[in-house]
Design a protein around this motif. Structure first.
Motif, PDB file in Angstrom:
ATOM      1  N   MET A 136     -39.741  11.489   3.565  1.00  0.00           N
ATOM      2  CA  MET A 136     -39.937  12.913   3.416  1.00  0.00           C
ATOM      3  C   MET A 136     -40.431  13.492   4.741  1.00  0.00           C
ATOM      4  O   MET A 136     -41.394  12.987   5.319  1.00  0.00           O
ATOM      5  CB  MET A 136     -40.965  13.167   2.303  1.00  0.00           C
ATOM      6  N   PRO A 137     -39.762  14.548   5.251  1.00  0.00           N
ATOM      7  CA  PRO A 137     -40.153  15.109   6.538  1.00  0.00           C
ATOM      8  C   PRO A 137     -41.505  15.808   6.447  1.00  0.00           C
ATOM      9  O   PRO A 137     -41.856  16.375   5.414  1.00  0.00           O
ATOM     10  CB  PRO A 137     -39.039  16.094   6.858  1.00  0.00           C
ATOM     11  N   LYS A 138     -42.209  15.766   7.545  1.00  0.00           N
ATOM     12  CA  LYS A 138     -43.508  16.427   7.601  1.00  0.00           C
ATOM     13  C   LYS A 138     -43.285  17.903   7.918  1.00  0.00           C
ATOM     14  O   LYS A 138     -42.551  18.253   8.833  1.00  0.00           O
ATOM     15  CB  LYS A 138     -44.372  15.797   8.682  1.00  0.00           C
ATOM     16  N   THR A 139     -43.907  18.754   7.127  1.00  0.00           N
ATOM     17  CA  THR A 139     -43.790  20.193   7.361  1.00  0.00           C
ATOM     18  C   THR A 139     -45.175  20.807   7.467  1.00  0.00           C
ATOM     19  O   THR A 139     -46.143  20.324   6.890  1.00  0.00           O
ATOM     20  CB  THR A 139     -43.024  20.895   6.213  1.00  0.00           C
ATOM     21  N   ILE A 140     -45.230  21.881   8.212  1.00  0.00           N
ATOM     22  CA  ILE A 140     -46.475  22.644   8.352  1.00  0.00           C
ATOM     23  C   ILE A 140     -46.348  23.859   7.443  1.00  0.00           C
ATOM     24  O   ILE A 140     -45.529  24.736   7.681  1.00  0.00           O
ATOM     25  CB  ILE A 140     -46.705  23.066   9.813  1.00  0.00           C
ATOM     26  N   THR A 141     -47.157  23.893   6.407  1.00  0.00           N
ATOM     27  CA  THR A 141     -47.106  24.996   5.449  1.00  0.00           C
ATOM     28  C   THR A 141     -47.829  26.215   6.012  1.00  0.00           C
ATOM     29  O   THR A 141     -48.546  26.125   7.020  1.00  0.00           O
ATOM     30  CB  THR A 141     -47.762  24.587   4.116  1.00  0.00           C
ATOM     31  N   GLN A 142     -47.671  27.358   5.334  1.00  0.00           N
ATOM     32  CA  GLN A 142     -48.362  28.568   5.774  1.00  0.00           C
ATOM     33  C   GLN A 142     -49.874  28.407   5.690  1.00  0.00           C
ATOM     34  O   GLN A 142     -50.612  28.928   6.522  1.00  0.00           O
ATOM     35  CB  GLN A 142     -47.911  29.764   4.937  1.00  0.00           C
ATOM     36  N   GLN A 143     -50.323  27.661   4.688  1.00  0.00           N
ATOM     37  CA  GLN A 143     -51.764  27.411   4.557  1.00  0.00           C
ATOM     38  C   GLN A 143     -52.250  26.584   5.741  1.00  0.00           C
ATOM     39  O   GLN A 143     -53.303  26.884   6.316  1.00  0.00           O
ATOM     40  CB  GLN A 143     -52.055  26.692   3.243  1.00  0.00           C
ATOM     41  N   HIS A 144     -51.486  25.545   6.115  1.00  0.00           N
ATOM     42  CA  HIS A 144     -51.842  24.754   7.291  1.00  0.00           C
ATOM     43  C   HIS A 144     -51.839  25.632   8.538  1.00  0.00           C
ATOM     44  O   HIS A 144     -52.731  25.523   9.387  1.00  0.00           O
ATOM     45  CB  HIS A 144     -50.848  23.599   7.491  1.00  0.00           C
ATOM     46  N   GLU A 145     -50.828  26.484   8.641  1.00  0.00           N
ATOM     47  CA  GLU A 145     -50.702  27.369   9.797  1.00  0.00           C
ATOM     48  C   GLU A 145     -51.933  28.255   9.936  1.00  0.00           C
ATOM     49  O   GLU A 145     -52.492  28.405  11.030  1.00  0.00           O
ATOM     50  CB  GLU A 145     -49.439  28.217   9.629  1.00  0.00           C
ATOM     51  N   ARG A 146     -52.386  28.842   8.821  1.00  0.00           N
ATOM     52  CA  ARG A 146     -53.581  29.701   8.859  1.00  0.00           C
ATOM     53  C   ARG A 146     -54.823  28.906   9.257  1.00  0.00           C
ATOM     54  O   ARG A 146     -55.649  29.380  10.041  1.00  0.00           O
ATOM     55  CB  ARG A 146     -53.790  30.368   7.500  1.00  0.00           C
ATOM     56  N   LYS A 147     -54.957  27.693   8.712  1.00  0.00           N
ATOM     57  CA  LYS A 147     -56.133  26.877   9.035  1.00  0.00           C
ATOM     58  C   LYS A 147     -56.135  26.459  10.504  1.00  0.00           C
ATOM     59  O   LYS A 147     -57.187  26.441  11.153  1.00  0.00           O
ATOM     60  CB  LYS A 147     -56.189  25.646   8.133  1.00  0.00           C
ATOM     61  N   LYS A 185     -44.768  28.081  15.233  1.00  0.00           N
ATOM     62  CA  LYS A 185     -45.474  28.880  14.225  1.00  0.00           C
ATOM     63  C   LYS A 185     -46.128  30.085  14.901  1.00  0.00           C
ATOM     64  O   LYS A 185     -46.969  29.947  15.798  1.00  0.00           O
ATOM     65  CB  LYS A 185     -46.531  28.039  13.501  1.00  0.00           C
ATOM     66  N   VAL A 186     -45.745  31.270  14.462  1.00  0.00           N
ATOM     67  CA  VAL A 186     -46.171  32.512  15.124  1.00  0.00           C
ATOM     68  C   VAL A 186     -47.686  32.684  15.109  1.00  0.00           C
ATOM     69  O   VAL A 186     -48.294  33.006  16.132  1.00  0.00           O
ATOM     70  CB  VAL A 186     -45.482  33.733  14.459  1.00  0.00           C
ATOM     71  N   ALA A 187     -48.317  32.455  13.969  1.00  0.00           N
ATOM     72  CA  ALA A 187     -49.776  32.667  13.863  1.00  0.00           C
ATOM     73  C   ALA A 187     -50.524  31.731  14.807  1.00  0.00           C
ATOM     74  O   ALA A 187     -51.508  32.136  15.446  1.00  0.00           O
ATOM     75  CB  ALA A 187     -50.236  32.445  12.425  1.00  0.00           C
ATOM     76  N   ILE A 188     -50.049  30.495  14.914  1.00  0.00           N
ATOM     77  CA  ILE A 188     -50.709  29.521  15.800  1.00  0.00           C
ATOM     78  C   ILE A 188     -50.499  29.925  17.252  1.00  0.00           C
ATOM     79  O   ILE A 188     -51.440  29.898  18.058  1.00  0.00           O
ATOM     80  CB  ILE A 188     -50.177  28.102  15.522  1.00  0.00           C
ATOM     81  N   LYS A 189     -49.288  30.315  17.583  1.00  0.00           N
ATOM     82  CA  LYS A 189     -48.971  30.705  18.956  1.00  0.00           C
ATOM     83  C   LYS A 189     -49.786  31.923  19.392  1.00  0.00           C
ATOM     84  O   LYS A 189     -50.353  31.951  20.479  1.00  0.00           O
ATOM     85  CB  LYS A 189     -47.473  31.006  19.061  1.00  0.00           C
ATOM     86  N   VAL A 190     -49.880  32.920  18.517  1.00  0.00           N
ATOM     87  CA  VAL A 190     -50.649  34.139  18.829  1.00  0.00           C
ATOM     88  C   VAL A 190     -52.132  33.808  18.978  1.00  0.00           C
ATOM     89  O   VAL A 190     -52.800  34.284  19.905  1.00  0.00           O
ATOM     90  CB  VAL A 190     -50.411  35.219  17.744  1.00  0.00           C
ATOM     91  N   ALA A 191     -52.666  32.990  18.065  1.00  0.00           N
ATOM     92  CA  ALA A 191     -54.087  32.612  18.139  1.00  0.00           C
ATOM     93  C   ALA A 191     -54.370  31.846  19.432  1.00  0.00           C
ATOM     94  O   ALA A 191     -55.396  32.066  20.082  1.00  0.00           O
ATOM     95  CB  ALA A 191     -54.466  31.766  16.931  1.00  0.00           C
ATOM     96  N   TYR A 192     -53.451  30.962  19.804  1.00  0.00           N
ATOM     97  CA  TYR A 192     -53.624  30.166  21.024  1.00  0.00           C
ATOM     98  C   TYR A 192     -53.642  31.069  22.261  1.00  0.00           C
ATOM     99  O   TYR A 192     -54.533  30.968  23.100  1.00  0.00           O
ATOM    100  CB  TYR A 192     -52.506  29.120  21.135  1.00  0.00           C
ATOM    101  N   LYS A 193     -52.674  31.973  22.351  1.00  0.00           N
ATOM    102  CA  LYS A 193     -52.606  32.865  23.514  1.00  0.00           C
ATOM    103  C   LYS A 193     -53.827  33.778  23.584  1.00  0.00           C
ATOM    104  O   LYS A 193     -54.375  34.011  24.655  1.00  0.00           O
ATOM    105  CB  LYS A 193     -51.326  33.695  23.473  1.00  0.00           C
TER     106      LYS A 193
END
Length: 147
Positions: free
Chosen positions: A1-12, A53-61
């Motif tokens: 099963m492929p590993k996926t990053i869910t929206q909940q993971h993305e927010r965390k 992931k947009v939320a992660i990218k924006v938070a990082y920048k």
């Protein structure tokens, strides 16, 4: 099963990046290692996986920009020559801060008193807080224009 990053993971993960401690340098490798705990994976995700992931990218920048600005602010501050000089400066700034707080408190008390007394005299709070009128100076005209 492929590993996926869910929206909940993305927010965390984005929240983890926003709360990144100041003493630790932020880079994609460190973010990936931090994300590994959130995701519960045996190995950290790739930089590319997080960057998609947009939320992660924006938070990082945003966090990188914030850290950069804080570093620039610190570079502009003169460094004391000794611990004694630093202690003197801290004491002076604390004293100045305390006196400014006291002055601000007195000004707030005075403003409240003025508003209260004006209200008793029949002026509404809205009328008191209305902006000042825009007063223009009369334009000087030449003698020819007046004739």
């Amino acid at each position: 099963m492929p590993k996926t990053i869910t929206q909940q993971h993305e927010r965390k993960i984005a929240q983890m990046i926003r709360n990144w401690p100041e003493g630790h340098p932020l880079d994609w490798n460190a973010a990936c290692i931090g994300a590994q705990d959130i995701l519960g994976w045996g190995s950290p995700p790739t930089r590319q996986a997080l960057d998609k992931k947009v939320a992660i990218k924006v938070a990082y920048k945003a966090k990188k920009e914030q850290l950069k600005l804080e570093k620039q602010k610190l570079q502009g501050v003169s460094k004391p020559r000794s611990t004694l000089d630093a202690m003197k400066k801290i004491t002076r700034l604390q004293t100045e801060n305390d006196s400014l707080k006291a002055e601000l408190s007195k000004m707030a008390e005075m403003a409240n008193r003025l508003i209260y007394n004006a209200t008793l005299a029949g002026l509404s709070r809205e009328r008191l807080m209305a902006p000042l009128p825009n007063i223009r100076e009369p334009q000087k005209t030449s003698k020819k224009a007046r004739q």
